[in-house]
Write an enzyme that holds these catalytic residues in place. Sequence first.
Site, PDB file in Angstrom:
ATOM      1  CG  ASP A 144      -4.407  -9.980  -1.575  1.00  0.00           C
ATOM      2  OD1 ASP A 144      -4.292  -9.894  -0.446  1.00  0.00           O
ATOM      3  OD2 ASP A 144      -4.440 -10.861  -2.295  1.00  0.00           O
ATOM      4  CB  CYS A 145      -2.008  -4.512  -4.692  1.00  0.00           C
ATOM      5  SG  CYS A 145      -3.802  -4.044  -5.151  1.00  0.00           S
ATOM      6  CE1 TYR A 146      -2.319   1.118  -4.290  1.00  0.00           C
ATOM      7  CE2 TYR A 146      -3.743  -0.323  -5.567  1.00  0.00           C
ATOM      8  CZ  TYR A 146      -2.841   0.855  -5.389  1.00  0.00           C
ATOM      9  OH  TYR A 146      -2.504   1.195  -6.626  1.00  0.00           O
TER      10      TYR A 146
END
Length: 391
Positions: A144-146
């Site tokens: 989700d963050c990368y």
Amino acid sequence: MSEPKKVKKTIREINDRISKGKAVVLTAREMIDAVKSMGKVKAAREVDVVTTGTFSPMCSSGLLFNIGQPEPPLIKASKVWLNDVPAYGGLAAADAFLGATEPAEDDPLNKVFPGRFKYGGGHVIEDLLRGKKVRLRATGYGTDCYPRKTLEREYTLGDFRSADLLNPRNAYQNYNCAVNFGEKVIYTYMGPLKPRCANANYATSGALSPLFNDPFFRTIGLGTKIFLGGGTGWVIGAGTQHNPKPQRTERGLPLTPSGTLMVKGDLKGMQARYLRGISFLGYGCSLNVGLGIPIPILDEEMAWFTGVSDADIMVPVVDYGHDYPNGVARNHGHVSYAELRSGTIRVNDRDTATVPLTSYTLSLEIAQTLKQWIEKGTFTLGEPQEPIFSE
């Protein structure tokens, strides 16, 4: 008559002399004659620093780098390649480590001769220092963050957020003289070895070599400031395979491969002249590393150590045709470094040509360059914060 007062200096005092332009600095080669002519006590009074140097293949070397996040979306780079040479990407999202001996996956030589490689991690490091662009390729599994899963772009050395030469094992204190008693040519990290002991390959700068000049690590430890790859580096501890208790000569010199150093430095401050990618025929890739250490002359014992000559250094002769592949590394006698430099040694009652893997010319150049830096006051000594264990 009372005995002459013993010499006792500190690194802080020597650095003060360096800053004032008053330090007396000799290369390790010059110190040999100084100790012979003056004796160790007077030499210790007169000389403040002795500079050493070596330029030799050092396979346990590599580049710790951060690719940044050049464009959104962000990537957690789990697999990374530079010019198709695999790097280890298991170091958070944007960090990776490139080993000097890792070969390119599409190496053209390997396609023609399987198992032989022309281009590897050491060559990537040299290319970056020469200002060339290298192709970075990275993949990630997506989070989700990368969320990004692939990245491909060209980098120059300046494009990396950080790029540190980080070498787990450098500056071996003595090493083998490699021969081959077998009946066919063998291809090794010491270079090709002809059958029936037709050549003897060796790798050390002898009396110029850093750890021969401080055999018990009295002045070298965590925080020692060094010449590394043409720039400034640091000793960060004992290297891998460090052997603190080797068999020694009466002078304290090891008779087998023994001490090693772990070192680091900012690649962006280094020069391609002192870091060169190499390839050994039939074996693989590596990196020639230029490394020099200033040895502070704290007392007459350090003067005596730094007065070591090529004739004092004994190197073990090891058969890479029979013993080494089986993990024995049994030595077949010793020869002096002076004999090795003469071009011929006597092994098993026959004359054998010697082949240096270390550049003596560049090793001396490193010692001389380090001497000039200290004399100009642009390089001071780093005081070790933690010793490297030695008997």
